[in-house]
Design an enzyme around this catalytic site. Structure first.
Site, PDB file in Angstrom:
ATOM      1  N   LYS A  20       0.826  -1.214   0.000  1.00  0.00           N
ATOM      2  CA  LYS A  20       0.000   0.000   0.000  1.00  0.00           C
ATOM      3  C   LYS A  20       0.860   1.263   0.000  1.00  0.00           C
ATOM      4  O   LYS A  20       0.580   2.202  -0.735  1.00  0.00           O
ATOM      5  CB  LYS A  20      -0.933   0.046   1.221  1.00  0.00           C
ATOM      6  N   ARG A  93      -8.503   1.462  10.072  1.00  0.00           N
ATOM      7  CA  ARG A  93      -8.144   0.075  10.340  1.00  0.00           C
ATOM      8  C   ARG A  93      -9.169  -0.607  11.226  1.00  0.00           C
ATOM      9  O   ARG A  93      -9.019  -1.786  11.527  1.00  0.00           O
ATOM     10  CB  ARG A  93      -6.795   0.052  11.059  1.00  0.00           C
ATOM     11  N   ARG A 132      12.464  -7.458   4.878  1.00  0.00           N
ATOM     12  CA  ARG A 132      12.593  -6.007   4.682  1.00  0.00           C
ATOM     13  C   ARG A 132      13.656  -5.425   5.619  1.00  0.00           C
ATOM     14  O   ARG A 132      13.744  -5.800   6.779  1.00  0.00           O
ATOM     15  CB  ARG A 132      11.231  -5.347   4.969  1.00  0.00           C
ATOM     16  N   ARG A 166      12.896  -3.349  11.136  1.00  0.00           N
ATOM     17  CA  ARG A 166      11.903  -2.697  11.993  1.00  0.00           C
ATOM     18  C   ARG A 166      11.459  -3.688  13.056  1.00  0.00           C
ATOM     19  O   ARG A 166      11.279  -4.859  12.769  1.00  0.00           O
ATOM     20  CB  ARG A 166      10.684  -2.295  11.149  1.00  0.00           C
ATOM     21  N   ARG A 177       0.370  -9.038  13.585  1.00  0.00           N
ATOM     22  CA  ARG A 177      -0.222  -7.945  12.792  1.00  0.00           C
ATOM     23  C   ARG A 177      -1.248  -8.506  11.814  1.00  0.00           C
ATOM     24  O   ARG A 177      -2.286  -7.879  11.560  1.00  0.00           O
ATOM     25  CB  ARG A 177       0.881  -7.175  12.040  1.00  0.00           C
TER      26      ARG A 177
HETATM   27  P1  AMP Z   1       1.912   0.314   9.285  1.00  0.00           P
HETATM   28  O1  AMP Z   1       3.226   0.884   8.901  1.00  0.00           O
HETATM   29  O2  AMP Z   1       0.747   0.925   8.548  1.00  0.00           O
HETATM   30  O3  AMP Z   1       1.874  -1.199   9.227  1.00  0.00           O
HETATM   31  O4  AMP Z   1       1.678   0.706  10.818  1.00  0.00           O
HETATM   32  C1  AMP Z   1       2.577   0.313  11.826  1.00  0.00           C
HETATM   33  C2  AMP Z   1       1.869   0.256  13.187  1.00  0.00           C
HETATM   34  O5  AMP Z   1       1.334   1.559  13.502  1.00  0.00           O
HETATM   35  C3  AMP Z   1       0.662  -0.671  13.246  1.00  0.00           C
HETATM   36  O6  AMP Z   1       1.020  -2.014  13.491  1.00  0.00           O
HETATM   37  C4  AMP Z   1      -0.119  -0.057  14.412  1.00  0.00           C
HETATM   38  O7  AMP Z   1       0.478  -0.363  15.656  1.00  0.00           O
HETATM   39  C5  AMP Z   1       0.080   1.435  14.179  1.00  0.00           C
HETATM   40  N1  AMP Z   1      -0.975   1.989  13.299  1.00  0.00           N
HETATM   41  C6  AMP Z   1      -0.828   2.501  12.046  1.00  0.00           C
HETATM   42  N2  AMP Z   1      -1.998   2.915  11.544  1.00  0.00           N
HETATM   43  C7  AMP Z   1      -2.930   2.660  12.513  1.00  0.00           C
HETATM   44  C8  AMP Z   1      -4.342   2.847  12.600  1.00  0.00           C
HETATM   45  N3  AMP Z   1      -5.055   3.383  11.579  1.00  0.00           N
HETATM   46  N4  AMP Z   1      -4.960   2.477  13.743  1.00  0.00           N
HETATM   47  C9  AMP Z   1      -4.274   1.947  14.769  1.00  0.00           C
HETATM   48  N5  AMP Z   1      -2.956   1.717  14.759  1.00  0.00           N
HETATM   49  C10 AMP Z   1      -2.275   2.087  13.629  1.00  0.00           C
END
Ligand code: AMP
Length: 231
Positions: A20, A93, A132, A166, A177
């Site tokens: 994404k 989310r 990654r 990460r 996740r």
């Molecule tokens: P991502 O890089 O989008 O996978 O986000 C990394 C982490 O940030 C996720 O595993 C969540 O802990 C937090 N996070 C990102 N976006 C959201 C969201 N819309 N709602 C809740 N937690 C979020």
């Protein structure tokens, strides 16, 4: 504010590792859209050690979602900045976040044009994310041990800084996740299907193929809007 028919307001939905972020960056450039990635915003807050960052870090490291109240405020502050529209990457989310977004847009007499669903198997996600590596100086310099390795092992090609994994890209956390995605985020598929704006994409395609497909669809969508505005 009346609804701007020519702007594109789009949500990108799909599991972590579906691509994404990569597509959002390309499409934001194509259509001059504001790209809002809640993950990126949160990682910046963590790096700057702000109050929000300190609160979010514990959830993020474990692969859990940060509470809706914190996230919704963060997005509401920013969506007004995209005059030609926006791409939301990693938000909403949960159904609660989707409802809050809908209300925030309604208050501005706006609505979403599309929700792009990135479909991909869990095992492919695990393979993509566990390989990654990101630059320790600039985390937007991203590599993959198998698919896009750096020239020198564990060193960033762009600035020579060491690469790192990460915290949330460790296999155990990736699996958590994915579980969180299936439980809390997948219900959004029917939420947007019911609103008639869901579009499905096979996200195991190459970056270029997927980009071409989505770009063509969004161009058609914008043209429809322009025709409707001119009519
Ligand atoms: P991502 O890089 O989008 O996978 O986000 C990394 C982490 O940030 C996720 O595993 C969540 O802990 C937090 N996070 C990102 N976006 C959201 C969201 N819309 N709602 C809740 N937690 C979020």
């Amino acid at each position: 504010m009346a609804e701007d028919q020519t702007a594109l307001r789009v949500v990108l939905l799909g599991p972590p590792g579906a691509g994404k972020g990569t597509q959002a960056r390309l499409l934001a450039e194509d259509f001059h859209l504001l790209h809002l990635s809640t993950g990126d915003i949160l990682r910046e807050e963590v790096a700057k050690e702000t109050a929000l960052g300190k609160e979010a870090k514990g959830y993020m490291d474990k692969g859990e979602l940060v509470p809706d109240s914190l996230i919704v405020a963060m997005i509401e502050e920013r969506i007004g900045e995209g005059k030609q529209g926006f791409l939301l990457d990693g938000f909403p989310r949960t159904v609660g976040q989707a409802e809050a977004l809908e209300r925030a847009l309604q208050r501005r007499s706006l609505s979403l044009n599309a929700c792009l669903l990135f479909e991909i198997d869990d095992e492919e996600v695990v393979m993509r994310l566990s390989g990654r590596r990101v630059c320790s100086k600039n985390p937007s310099h991203i590599y993959h041990l198998q698919f896009d390795p750096p020239k020198r092992p564990e060193v960033c090609d762009q600035d020579g800084a060491p690469l790192r994994q990460r915290e949330d890209d460790r296999e155990e956390t990736i699996r958590r996740r994915l579980e969180v995605y299936h439980q809390q985020t997948e219900p959004l598929i029917s939420f947007y299907e019911e609103r008639g704006i869901l579009r499905r994409y096979n996200a195991s395609r190459s970056v270029e193929e997927l980009h071409n497909l989505i770009r063509a669809d969004l161009a058609a969508l914008r043209l429809e809007g322009e025709l409707a505005a001119g009519a």
